[in-house]
Design an enzyme around this catalytic site. Structure first.
Site, PDB file in Angstrom:
ATOM      1  N   SER A 141      -2.071  10.490 -19.041  1.00 48.60           N
ATOM      2  CA  SER A 141      -1.509  11.537 -19.806  1.00 48.60           C
ATOM      3  C   SER A 141      -0.864  10.871 -21.048  1.00 48.60           C
ATOM      4  CB  SER A 141      -0.449  12.398 -19.112  1.00 48.60           C
ATOM      5  OG  SER A 141      -1.124  13.335 -18.307  1.00 48.60           O
ATOM      6  N   HIS A 148       7.007  16.580 -19.964  1.00 51.97           N
ATOM      7  CA  HIS A 148       5.702  16.095 -20.312  1.00 51.97           C
ATOM      8  C   HIS A 148       5.109  16.564 -21.600  1.00 51.97           C
ATOM      9  CE1 HIS A 148       1.525  15.410 -19.408  1.00 51.97           C
ATOM     10  NE2 HIS A 148       1.631  14.389 -18.654  1.00 51.97           N
ATOM     11  N   ASP A 208      -0.270  21.547 -22.964  1.00 54.24           N
ATOM     12  CA  ASP A 208       0.773  20.849 -21.655  1.00 54.24           C
ATOM     13  C   ASP A 208       1.860  21.664 -21.479  1.00 54.24           C
ATOM     14  OD1 ASP A 208       2.156  18.448 -20.724  1.00 54.24           O
ATOM     15  OD2 ASP A 208       0.643  17.181 -21.923  1.00 54.24           O
TER      16      ASP A 208
END
Length: 777
Positions: A560, A223, A151
């Site tokens: 996600s 994220h 990520d």
């Protein structure tokens, strides 16, 4: 697919074209994939150097000298994956692809993060209670399982990564805490490793000087911190989003160890996630010793040997590592699902039975359900309402003003009022920013027709509520019916026990699988809407340049977010069943998932109709049941190789891929319908066919009886329909005889797909597989 045989004349033609092509031809970055290594897992510096030298010497045979080859290669995949990434002129690519040692050469392309900022946490059990016999209790919260996350990195100081109470790092761990930047970065006994990879990103941008790239796995986007903590964040009390709501945050496997592999770089730096970096991260993660790889990245479906994530996942699967990926955010369009390799777990996104409620009240007595994470209004009273169209600036178009776009609103009209904006074009939080600039006290965000019923709990800059398309029509109608429209927005609060739930998120990518239609993707669905988890302090909660706020936790949505929910559950399952294969774990998750919501009816899509397996896969995860599935559909490495044979790859390619002796079975014995997948998908049924599967007993001795939910117009007969298992590990084979008996109705329809299910039960365990049949046109 397979490497074609070429004539000497054709080879001469290629070489001649190389000699006569101008030297100034443009170079692009490519990944040259060469399968597996034969050096084993005990790596030394000498072995690694030997691999690097081999790659240089190999490329030098095409470029003419070792210096050019060394300069061209920016990654050498040396551990578990064989190949390299290099800058190549197109004229060399075709020739390299023809070499028998090469499986594929594919561009180093940009992949996506599957998230929507400012909208999408869930306790895996009701209220986070650890009940006797629950998955959390049996797995001891995933103790000493290692979950790696591909990520944007990690914010190590976040309380979700505190290591209080942790013992020594497992001795099998080979990873490191990489940190070359001026900003300190440190790991601990919880966050045991962190690496970063940006050569593929930097090379694609045409800049080999990496001085502008932070040499650190620190997450400055948010994220990565969010997804890693969702998978395995430690217990973090007093968690809130900008001071709104409060509780204890925790990941799916709260006591698991974690490692971050930074492969994605913020878009504001012209970034993204690139194939060369993704493959390098897989190469390291496998060798470091992770048990689970969670990868919330992807893109459009591609052939398996031209997809870095699919290649990396295969090598991980060979080592017993489970790879969990996101389905993508390109729904509700069909055939948009990505990460479709059958050796991955592919996860769609759905809601949970909790909403962040912030309602709209109109002075005409109407109360409208809405959602938001924002501050409450200064006072609980009615304020004047004004639409973006009514607040239009003199030089703006009506359409732009409706959307509350930048520089389209007259501040003198907006000040002191609640601004009503239409969704679309500019970001949802930016609309609120324009309202703040104009002096509005609040904002009502109304869905456009495309967005329909999907409403999102954004971290807005002012009091706000997001409402559906039909409710938005009611608000606009009220505003246009009076010269004194008044409204209010209630203070946001968390509401539990929402029904119906779960429902599918419209953004979640759908099947059918474009590469292999006989494999259902996504496999399952999991929470991916309005998920609260840890966040970076290096970015604001909306990811907008105008937002100066910082928060330790944030709300986000996307596949996600659903992917790491499953990754955490997989970590718990591996803690309980360390001998289970990745395929057995996927089967346990799929055959215990539920296609039914909390009202006892089929899980709904955003259209309010029943969601099909192309949206939800086998259904919404039920972690506790997955720990004791009774039976599993298991697969070994050779089963996947046979799958590749049936998909058209030849034995030579597969031997190179696997680095072991292998011969494809005869075509008569090679069928995708024989692949032992937990779902049953039949593309283009015409006449009769037989599908076989094998079940493995992972529970006590028992007798299972089959029941079929027949797809409309289709006859499905199970032979035998009773299986007797006398011992654990026993395998039994059965067949499904599938026949189209009445297709007249479907031939006239638009959708040629029909759906059913196969259920094996011993009275205690229920093993369910979705059946999807496409009627041949």
């Amino acid at each position: 697919m397979s490497s074609p045989k070429i004539s000497i004349l054709f080879l001469f033609f290629i070489l001649f074209s190389l000699w006569t092509t101008p030297a100034s031809a443009t170079k692009k970055s490519y990944v040259v994939y060469m399968g597996s290594h034969s050096h084993g897992s005990a790596l030394t510096r000498a072995i690694l150097q030997r691999v690097s030298d081999f790659h240089i010497n190999f490329l030098a045979t095409f470029l003419g000298c070792k210096d050019k080859a060394k300069e061209s290669i920016f990654y050498s995949y040396r551990r578990r994956i064989n190949g390299f990434a290099a800058d190549l002129e197109e004229k060399f690519v075709a020739l390299i692809q023809l070499h028998p040692k090469v499986i594929s050469v594919f561009p180093n392309e940009r992949r996506e993060l599957h998230t929507f900022h400012s909208w999408d946490f869930l306790s895996l059990e009701d209220n986070g209670v650890v009940t006797p016999g629950s998955l959390w209790e049996k797995a001891k919260f995933g103790q000493d399982i290692i979950i790696g996350n591909l990520d944007t990195g990690v914010w190590p100081e976040n309380p979700s990564f505190n290591d209080e109470g942790y013992g020594p790092i497992p001795s099998r761990w080979k990873g490191e805490c990489q940190n070359d930047d001026k900003v300190p970065f440190s790991c601990n006994r919880k966050l045991i490793g962190a690496r970063y990879f940006h050569k593929g990103y930097d090379d694609l941008r045409g800049n080999n000087n990496t001085s502008n790239i932070p040499n650190s796995p620190r997450d400055t986007e948010g994220h990565g911190t969010h997804t890693l903590s969702t998978a395995a964040g430690n217990f973090a009390p007093n968690a809130s989003v900008i001071g709104v709501y409060n509780g204890t945050a925790k990941g799916g496997a709260p006591k698991a160890r974690v490692a971050a592999y930074k492969v994605c770089w913020p878009a504001k730096q012209g970034g993204g996630c690139f194939d060369a970096d993704i493959l390098k991260a897989f190469d390291f993660a496998i060798d470091d010793g992770v048990d689970v790889i969670s990868a919330s990245v992807g893109g459009k479906p591609r052939p398996y040997f031209r997809d870095a994530a699919a290649i990396g996942a295969f090598h991980a699967m060979k080592e017993g590592i489970v790879v969990v990926t996101s389905a993508g955010n390109s729904g509700p369009m069909l055939s948009t699902v990505g990460n479709i390799a059958p050796w991955m777990i592919t996860v769609g996104a759905s809601t949970i039975d909790r909403e962040f409620e912030s309602n709209v009240k109109l002075q005409n007595g109407l109360t409208i359900k809405g959602t938001s994470i924002s501050y409450p209004l200064p006072e609980e009273k009615f304020y004047p309402l004004i639409s973006g169209e009514q607040a239009k600036a003199a030089n703006a178009t009506v359409e732009d003003a409706k959307l509350c776009k930048q520089a389209t609103l007259d501040a003198s009209k907006v000040k002191g009022k609640i601004l009503v904006c239409l969704r679309g074009n500019n970001t949802r939080v930016d609309k609120g920013h324009q309202a703040v600039i104009g002096g509005a006290v609040g904002m009502i965000l109304c869905n456009d027709q495309t967005s329909g019923n999907d409403i999102i709990a954004d971290v807005h800059l002012l009091p706000a509520s997001h409402i559906t398309y039909n409710d938005g029509l009611a608000v606009f109608a009220y505003i246009n019916s009076t010269n004194n429209a008044m409204g209010s927005i209630t203070a946001p609060k968390a509401i539990l026990g929402i029904k119906p739930a779960p429902t599918m998120a419209s953004f979640s990518s759908r099947g059918p699988n474009l590469i292999t239609p006989a494999i259902l993707k996504p496999d399952i669905t999991a929470p991916g809407v309005n998920v609260i988890a840890a966040y970076t302090e290096g970015n604001n909660p909306s990811n907008e340049v105008f937002d100066n706020r910082r928060t330790t936790f944030n709300v986000m949505s996307g596949t996600s977010m659903s992917c790491p929910h499953v990754s955490g559950v997989v970590g718990l399952l591996k803690a309980i069943h360390p001998d289970w294969s990745p395929a057995a774990i996927r089967s346990a998750l799929m055959t215990t998932a539920s296609p039914i919501d909390n009202t006892g009816k089929p899980l709904l899509d955003t259209t309010k109709e029943a969601a099909t397996p192309f949206a939800s896969g086998a259904g919404h995860i039920r972690p506790n049941l997955a720990s004791d599935p009774g039976l599993v559909y298991d697969l070994e490495v050779n089963d996947y190789l046979n799958f590749l044979c049936a998909s058209g790859y030849d034995s030579q390619v597969i031997r190179t891929f696997n680095k072991a002796p292998y011969i494809c079975p005869p075509l008569s014995n090679s069928s995708l319908l024989e692949f032992n997948y937990p779902s049953i998908t039949v593309p283009a049924l015409s006449g009769n066919l037989i599908v076989t599967r094998t079940l493995t007993n992972v529970g006590p001795p028992s007798t299972y009886t089959a029941r079929v939910g027949q797809p409309p117009g289709i006859s499905v007969v199970v032979e035998p329909n009773v299986l007797i298992f006398k011992s654990q590990g026993q395998k039994e084979r059965f067949s499904l005889h599938i026949k189209a008996v009445n297709t007249t109705y479907y031939l006239a329809g638009v959708d040629q797909h029909v759906y059913g299910e196969l259920v094996w039960s011993d009275g205690t365990h229920t093993v369910t597989s979705p059946i999807t049949v496409e009627i041949a046109r």
